[in-house]
Design a protein around this motif. Structure first.
Motif, PDB file in Angstrom:
ATOM      1  N   LEU A  74       0.831  -1.251   0.071  1.00  0.00           N
ATOM      2  CA  LEU A  74       0.041   0.128   0.062  1.00  0.00           C
ATOM      3  C   LEU A  74       0.792   1.287   0.040  1.00  0.00           C
ATOM      4  O   LEU A  74       0.302   2.256  -0.013  1.00  0.00           O
ATOM      5  CB  LEU A  74      -0.982  -0.109   1.154  1.00  0.00           C
ATOM      6  CG  LEU A  74      -1.695  -1.256   1.615  1.00  0.00           C
ATOM      7  CD1 LEU A  74      -2.560  -1.175   2.746  1.00  0.00           C
ATOM      8  CD2 LEU A  74      -2.678  -1.432   0.219  1.00  0.00           C
ATOM      9  N   GLN A 132     -13.678   4.387   1.625  1.00  0.00           N
ATOM     10  CA  GLN A 132     -12.266   4.093   1.243  1.00  0.00           C
ATOM     11  C   GLN A 132     -11.547   3.901   2.465  1.00  0.00           C
ATOM     12  O   GLN A 132     -11.026   4.739   3.211  1.00  0.00           O
ATOM     13  CB  GLN A 132     -11.585   5.252   0.366  1.00  0.00           C
ATOM     14  CG  GLN A 132     -10.285   4.945  -0.344  1.00  0.00           C
ATOM     15  CD  GLN A 132     -10.934   4.104  -1.666  1.00  0.00           C
ATOM     16  OE1 GLN A 132     -12.011   3.884  -1.984  1.00  0.00           O
ATOM     17  NE2 GLN A 132      -9.828   3.327  -1.880  1.00  0.00           N
ATOM     18  N   GLY A 149       2.809   4.448  -0.753  1.00  0.00           N
ATOM     19  CA  GLY A 149       2.326   5.490  -2.012  1.00  0.00           C
ATOM     20  C   GLY A 149       1.151   5.950  -1.837  1.00  0.00           C
ATOM     21  O   GLY A 149       0.683   6.914  -2.347  1.00  0.00           O
ATOM     22  N   GLN A 150      -0.019   5.204  -1.279  1.00  0.00           N
ATOM     23  CA  GLN A 150      -1.218   5.534  -1.389  1.00  0.00           C
ATOM     24  C   GLN A 150      -1.443   6.438  -0.074  1.00  0.00           C
ATOM     25  O   GLN A 150      -0.885   6.253   1.012  1.00  0.00           O
ATOM     26  CB  GLN A 150      -2.056   4.441  -1.057  1.00  0.00           C
ATOM     27  CG  GLN A 150      -2.060   3.493  -2.325  1.00  0.00           C
ATOM     28  CD  GLN A 150      -2.835   2.383  -2.249  1.00  0.00           C
ATOM     29  OE1 GLN A 150      -3.924   2.138  -1.455  1.00  0.00           O
ATOM     30  NE2 GLN A 150      -2.497   0.863  -2.894  1.00  0.00           N
ATOM     31  N   ALA A 151      -1.878   7.523  -0.190  1.00  0.00           N
ATOM     32  CA  ALA A 151      -2.221   8.711   0.686  1.00  0.00           C
ATOM     33  C   ALA A 151      -2.932   8.095   2.053  1.00  0.00           C
ATOM     34  O   ALA A 151      -2.436   8.521   2.962  1.00  0.00           O
ATOM     35  CB  ALA A 151      -3.003   9.874   0.276  1.00  0.00           C
ATOM     36  N   ASN A 152      -3.795   7.335   1.937  1.00  0.00           N
ATOM     37  CA  ASN A 152      -4.673   6.692   2.970  1.00  0.00           C
ATOM     38  C   ASN A 152      -3.491   6.217   4.011  1.00  0.00           C
ATOM     39  O   ASN A 152      -3.538   6.405   5.209  1.00  0.00           O
ATOM     40  CB  ASN A 152      -5.708   6.011   2.776  1.00  0.00           C
ATOM     41  CG  ASN A 152      -6.692   6.819   2.468  1.00  0.00           C
ATOM     42  OD1 ASN A 152      -7.019   8.082   2.504  1.00  0.00           O
ATOM     43  ND2 ASN A 152      -7.757   6.234   2.014  1.00  0.00           N
ATOM     44  N   TYR A 153      -2.787   5.310   3.258  1.00  0.00           N
ATOM     45  CA  TYR A 153      -1.873   4.193   4.098  1.00  0.00           C
ATOM     46  C   TYR A 153      -0.732   5.168   4.575  1.00  0.00           C
ATOM     47  O   TYR A 153      -0.287   4.999   5.752  1.00  0.00           O
ATOM     48  CB  TYR A 153      -1.402   3.199   3.073  1.00  0.00           C
ATOM     49  CG  TYR A 153      -0.271   2.194   3.790  1.00  0.00           C
ATOM     50  CD1 TYR A 153      -0.781   1.492   4.949  1.00  0.00           C
ATOM     51  CD2 TYR A 153       1.143   2.477   3.374  1.00  0.00           C
ATOM     52  CE1 TYR A 153       0.315   0.480   5.437  1.00  0.00           C
ATOM     53  CE2 TYR A 153       2.031   1.649   4.168  1.00  0.00           C
ATOM     54  CZ  TYR A 153       1.337   0.792   5.171  1.00  0.00           C
ATOM     55  OH  TYR A 153       2.476   0.200   5.945  1.00  0.00           O
ATOM     56  N   ASP A 154      -0.144   6.140   3.778  1.00  0.00           N
ATOM     57  CA  ASP A 154       0.932   6.845   4.095  1.00  0.00           C
ATOM     58  C   ASP A 154       0.650   7.640   5.471  1.00  0.00           C
ATOM     59  O   ASP A 154       1.579   7.773   6.355  1.00  0.00           O
ATOM     60  CB  ASP A 154       1.362   7.682   3.090  1.00  0.00           C
ATOM     61  CG  ASP A 154       2.162   6.938   1.937  1.00  0.00           C
ATOM     62  OD1 ASP A 154       2.416   5.755   2.093  1.00  0.00           O
ATOM     63  OD2 ASP A 154       2.366   7.524   0.901  1.00  0.00           O
ATOM     64  N   LEU A 162      -8.139   1.426   4.194  1.00  0.00           N
ATOM     65  CA  LEU A 162      -6.556   1.478   3.762  1.00  0.00           C
ATOM     66  C   LEU A 162      -6.317   0.111   2.557  1.00  0.00           C
ATOM     67  O   LEU A 162      -5.307   0.381   1.745  1.00  0.00           O
ATOM     68  CB  LEU A 162      -5.867   0.884   5.046  1.00  0.00           C
ATOM     69  CG  LEU A 162      -5.738   2.189   6.010  1.00  0.00           C
ATOM     70  CD1 LEU A 162      -4.940   1.744   7.364  1.00  0.00           C
ATOM     71  CD2 LEU A 162      -5.239   3.415   5.477  1.00  0.00           C
ATOM     72  N   TYR A 163      -7.079  -0.736   2.606  1.00  0.00           N
ATOM     73  CA  TYR A 163      -6.782  -1.890   1.488  1.00  0.00           C
ATOM     74  C   TYR A 163      -7.943  -1.664   0.380  1.00  0.00           C
ATOM     75  O   TYR A 163      -7.993  -2.492  -0.503  1.00  0.00           O
ATOM     76  CB  TYR A 163      -7.196  -3.270   2.331  1.00  0.00           C
ATOM     77  CG  TYR A 163      -5.795  -3.746   2.874  1.00  0.00           C
ATOM     78  CD1 TYR A 163      -4.977  -4.261   1.901  1.00  0.00           C
ATOM     79  CD2 TYR A 163      -5.941  -4.144   4.253  1.00  0.00           C
ATOM     80  CE1 TYR A 163      -3.759  -4.828   2.639  1.00  0.00           C
ATOM     81  CE2 TYR A 163      -4.925  -4.900   4.659  1.00  0.00           C
ATOM     82  CZ  TYR A 163      -3.850  -5.366   3.925  1.00  0.00           C
ATOM     83  OH  TYR A 163      -2.819  -5.733   4.602  1.00  0.00           O
ATOM     84  N   GLY A 164      -8.485  -0.641   0.064  1.00  0.00           N
ATOM     85  CA  GLY A 164      -9.205  -0.121  -0.885  1.00  0.00           C
ATOM     86  C   GLY A 164     -10.733   0.063  -0.267  1.00  0.00           C
ATOM     87  O   GLY A 164     -10.817   0.593   1.109  1.00  0.00           O
TER      88      GLY A 164
END
Length: 239
Positions: free
Chosen positions: A64, A217, A66-71, A219-221
């Motif tokens: 994950l 939305q 690079g994805q804003a939520n996860y970062d 963290l995993y989608g």
């Protein structure tokens, strides 16, 4: 389940539903099964029952990156929970102190305060969060959003009930309840009172009704709940 694996799968083999011709699939709660070893002389049934078994596990969170939520989550994980002086870690320690105390009281442990302090000192957060931490975080968000949605729906119901009561009291809305003397024992005042007395407490049923219809939305989608099972739809998950 892992503690019962030997008993369950041994019995499954004896029942004829595990072994050659059968393919058992387990979740990531049994990841240790991948490194398990059995005694050939005494556990041949377990060896046969486990042969060809598969483990379906969540994708590791590093996919994950690079994805804003996860970062954003990762930043709070590292700066908040790994930092012992941060507010997140202080909140965690406070809650875990309560939990540890309950366990130690039940075990009649001596020097409870020192033991709790030791447990907290030894508790370390990994540099990167494991998959279950990401899932638990998403679960908490889902519940909180469901409570907000349930409250919003309840407020709308109460508002509609209050508006109905006001209209009835003003005589601008004709109640479908037969008028007094036409087979009804309810006065208009009673109808108004019933409308005003609409419950405003949010129940577990209200939250569940909101939960099975929630989409957001995560963290995993996209989190999309199957209302039949109450679980996330498989096509929204990464394994």
């Amino acid at each position: 389940f892992y503690e019962d694996y030997e008993a369950v799968m041994g019995e499954a083999y004896r029942q004829g539903i595990a072994g050659p011709g059968y393919h058992w699939v387990f979740g990531d709660g049994l990841l240790d099964l991948g490194s398990a070893s059995f005694d050939r002389s005494t556990q041949s049934d377990l060896i046969e029952a486990s042969r060809g078994a598969a483990l379906v596990a969540w994708a590791e969170p590093n996919v994950l990156a690079g994805q804003a939520n996860y970062d954003n989550f990762l930043r709070h994980w590292r700066e908040g929970l790994r930092n012992r002086t941060g507010p997140e870690r202080r909140h965690f320690d406070e809650k875990m102190t309560e939990a540890f105390n309950k366990v130690l009281v039940a075990e009649a442990h001596d020097n409870r305060e020192d033991r709790v302090a030791e447990l907290l000192r030894n508790f370390q957060f990994s540099h990167n969060p494991p998959a279950n931490a990401v899932l638990e975080y998403t679960n908490v968000v889902a519940v909180l959003l469901s409570i907000c949605d349930a409250e919003q729906m309840k407020r709308k119901e109460d508002t509609d009930a209050a508006a109905l009561a006001e209209e009835l009291q003003a005589g601008t809305l004709q109640s479908e309840t037969p008028a007094r003397g036409e087979g009804s024992n309810m006065s208009n005042e009673a109808v108004v009172g019933a409308a005003v007395a609409m419950p405003s407490v949010i129940t577990g049923e209200d939250i569940l009704a909101a939960f099975v219809n929630i989409t957001f939305q995560g963290l995993y989608g996209t989190v999309d709940i199957d209302p039949t099972t109450g679980s996330g739809r498989l096509h929204t998950m990464q394994f």
